[in-house]
Motif scaffolding. Structure first.
Motif, PDB file in Angstrom:
ATOM      1  N   GLN A   1      -9.938  -7.470   3.036  1.00  0.00           N
ATOM      2  CA  GLN A   1      -8.968  -8.379   3.632  1.00  0.00           C
ATOM      3  C   GLN A   1      -7.777  -8.573   2.705  1.00  0.00           C
TER       4      GLN A   1
ATOM      5  N   GLU B   1      -6.838  -6.336   0.541  1.00  0.00           N
ATOM      6  CA  GLU B   1      -6.140  -5.043   0.620  1.00  0.00           C
ATOM      7  C   GLU B   1      -5.196  -5.014   1.819  1.00  0.00           C
ATOM      8  N   ALA B   2      -5.655  -5.574   2.945  1.00  0.00           N
ATOM      9  CA  ALA B   2      -4.787  -5.634   4.128  1.00  0.00           C
ATOM     10  C   ALA B   2      -3.577  -6.518   3.865  1.00  0.00           C
ATOM     11  N   SER B   3      -3.787  -7.647   3.163  1.00  0.00           N
ATOM     12  CA  SER B   3      -2.663  -8.529   2.839  1.00  0.00           C
ATOM     13  C   SER B   3      -1.703  -7.857   1.861  1.00  0.00           C
ATOM     14  N   GLN B   4      -2.240  -7.086   0.925  1.00  0.00           N
ATOM     15  CA  GLN B   4      -1.383  -6.341   0.004  1.00  0.00           C
ATOM     16  C   GLN B   4      -0.543  -5.305   0.751  1.00  0.00           C
ATOM     17  N   ALA B   5      -1.162  -4.662   1.735  1.00  0.00           N
ATOM     18  CA  ALA B   5      -0.410  -3.698   2.549  1.00  0.00           C
ATOM     19  C   ALA B   5       0.676  -4.402   3.355  1.00  0.00           C
ATOM     20  N   GLN B   6       0.368  -5.601   3.839  1.00  0.00           N
ATOM     21  CA  GLN B   6       1.378  -6.366   4.572  1.00  0.00           C
ATOM     22  C   GLN B   6       2.530  -6.748   3.653  1.00  0.00           C
TER      23      GLN B   6
ATOM     24  N   GLN C   1       1.817  -0.066   7.149  1.00  0.00           N
ATOM     25  CA  GLN C   1       1.083  -0.522   8.328  1.00  0.00           C
ATOM     26  C   GLN C   1      -0.174   0.321   8.542  1.00  0.00           C
TER      27      GLN C   1
ATOM     28  N   HIS D   1      -1.866   1.698   6.119  1.00  0.00           N
ATOM     29  CA  HIS D   1      -2.785   1.204   5.087  1.00  0.00           C
ATOM     30  C   HIS D   1      -3.455  -0.099   5.536  1.00  0.00           C
ATOM     31  N   GLN D   2      -2.673  -0.978   6.119  1.00  0.00           N
ATOM     32  CA  GLN D   2      -3.234  -2.243   6.602  1.00  0.00           C
ATOM     33  C   GLN D   2      -4.290  -1.998   7.675  1.00  0.00           C
TER      34      GLN D   2
ATOM     35  N   GLN E   1      -8.325  -2.978   7.633  1.00  0.00           N
ATOM     36  CA  GLN E   1      -8.971  -3.766   8.685  1.00  0.00           C
ATOM     37  C   GLN E   1     -10.230  -3.074   9.200  1.00  0.00           C
TER      38      GLN E   1
END
Length: 527
Positions: free
Chosen positions: A186, A188-193, A333, A335-336, A340
């Protein structure tokens, strides 16, 4: 570029040992939790950036190393230099102090760039909040005091009321043991964002600077068209003088004079339309630099004040996907979406929690200082999905489908980027040849017109011949001015299509963390 140029992480990613042991060795999950946490295992795919396309050029046929040349404004031959780097301030290649000033003002005052930077700050703080929520222990303290009167019933003198005092001071700690990496995915997803927002800032910067430059070039083009129209009107007026003299001696009919007057009036009628476009263009420039049109104090820009850049850098195709902000944003995106998938995968496995409380409890303040009144608790918990109607599996399949969509969108963005560069390279070549042809046509049309006017004055040709030659000159001269302006626009478009050289700035815009001046949340106003 094909699907084979990127490895699908959810199909061939590394397999976490917990996947095969979670169900088979449930009694040993407590020990496994500690081992896996130390090892940093995370289920789901490990993202791998897509590989660059392997094409060797942008266009179907090799682009010429040198474009055609033509006399006059914007007619210099341009050299295409493969592999050369793009300067950060690419607009300086036009050697226009006016454009430099406009770009500086836009970067300082543009609302769109300010909004993009604020959104980046929001994403950065959201990431910090997510990291604190998911990885750090949650520690809280509480102090409670109560006084109550309780009735006591019983035989004899023991009945009555009792007043009780209760004081508690407690520190509580809770921690989510991220065994299967759901929290890390999660984050990692925020880092991608966050990376996506960084690229959005660069994309906004590139779009803003390119819009300022191309709008300024459009102003120069419109001014050149106004001047060309005025020149055409002057030529037509001289022809009208000749026709009137012919009419005064009875050589031509009144209808010939009226026809020439009509042509002159038609030409002059196009001037207000061009003036309207010029005014609207300057209004757009004012908005781009963050100013009111009435207060912008814009400079005057003409084609003659500009220099056509001679040496044009052309990035290698393998570098384009690392330079274009829109491609990099699309990769973020992707990566995000990959992260997920990991979150949805981790949700299929048990969740581990540790909680601890430590404090003191007593009936008076003196009790709080007495070690005998200390209280504590330590607990560990495991929550495992048993039956949820297929919800978690469906959510993972949905995450995989979202990744597929992000992958296709990424492919489309890359293909569009390559098309932009290919179109611009083709335009640089064809528009240079067009300008050369238009310059020759304009010179010939002007010479023919001057010759025909002299012949008409002597009665060697009729008015119909003069009219045809005059219309040919009008068309050739208008086309010449438009072709001159187009070469400048093509050059600006190339710099934009190749990414704008943001990587050569001393400090990337993404590193700007402070709020802009005048960002008082309690006193905002238009400036």
């Amino acid at each position: 570029m094909t699907d084979a140029s990127i490895e699908r992480p959810f199909s061939r990613g590394p397999v976490c040992p917990a996947r095969s042991t979670a169900r088979a060795h449930a009694p040993q999950l407590g020990a496994l939790a500690l081992v896996l946490t130390i090892a940093g295992c995370a289920v789901g795919p490990d993202f791998k950036p897509p590989t660059a396309p392997t094409v060797s050029r942008y266009t179907e046929a090799p682009s010429p190393a040198l474009t055609a040349s033509a006399p006059g404004v914007g007619g210099a031959a341009q050299r295409l230099i493969p592999g050369a780097d793009i300067p950060a301030e690419w607009w300086a290649a036009f050697r226009s102090p006016e454009i430099d000033r406009l770009v500086r003002e836009a970067l300082e005052h543009s609302p769109s760039l300010g909004a993009a930077q604020a959104t980046l700050r929001q994403a950065r703080e959201t990431l910090r909040a997510t990291e604190g929520e998911l990885l750090a222990p949650n520690v809280s303290g509480s102090v409670q005091g109560a006084r109550e009167r309780t009735a006591v019933s019983g035989p004899g003198p023991s009945s009555g009321a009792v007043i009780l005092n209760t004081l508690n001071a407690t520190v509580s700690v809770s921690y989510n043991v991220d065994v299967f990496g759901g929290a890390r995915r999660q984050i990692e997803a925020s880092q991608a964002q966050l990376q996506f927002q960084k690229e959005q800032v660069e994309a906004t910067y590139l779009t803003l600077t390119a819009n300022v430059v191309t709008t300024a070039l459009r102003e120069a083009s419109l001014r050149a068209q106004l001047k060309a129209t005025a020149d055409i009107a002057d030529v037509q007026e001289r022809s009208l003088d000749i026709v009137r003299k012919q009419f005064s001696v009875g050589a031509v009919a009144r209808a010939t004079v009226l026809q020439q007057q009509t042509q002159l009036a038609t030409t002059r009628a196009t001037i207000p339309g061009l003036e309207k476009q010029l005014a609207q263009t300057r209004n757009q420039l004012a908005i781009l630099i963050g100013r009111m049109p009435s207060e912008a104090e814009l400079p005057t820009i003409t084609l003659e004040s500009l220099t056509l850049p001679i040496d044009l850098p052309v990035s290698l195709p393998s570098s384009l996907v690392r330079q274009r902000p829109d491609v990099r944003a699309s990769e973020a995106q992707l990566h995000q979406a990959s992260a997920q998938v990991g979150v949805a995968t981790a949700n299929l496995y048990p969740h581990f929690d540790i909680t601890a409380d430590y404090g003191v409890s007593g009936a008076s303040l003196s009790h709080l200082l007495n070690p005998a009144h200390r209280v504590w608790s330590l607990a560990g918990g495991l929550t495992a999905p048993i039956f949820n109607g297929g919800q978690l599996s469906a959510e993972r399949r949905a995450a995989v489908a979202a990744y597929d969509a992000a992958w296709q969108q990424y492919r489309g963005t890359v293909l569009q980027a390559f098309q932009n560069v290919a179109d611009t390279l083709a335009a640089l070549d064809t528009d240079a040849r067009t300008l050369a042809a238009d310059a020759e046509a304009d010179a010939l049309a002007r010479e023919t017109l001057e010759l025909t006017q002299g012949q008409y004055r002597l009665g060697a040709v009729n008015y119909l011949t003069l009219l045809v030659v005059q219309q040919q000159y009008d068309q050739a001269h208008t086309a010449l001015v438009q072709a001159q302006a187009q070469r400048f626009t093509d050059t600006a478009t190339l710099f934009q299509a190749l990414g704008g050289g943001w990587w050569n700035r001393p400090q990337p815009l993404a590193e700007v963390t402070g709020a802009p001046a005048g960002a008082d949340i309690d006193n905002r106003q238009l400036q």
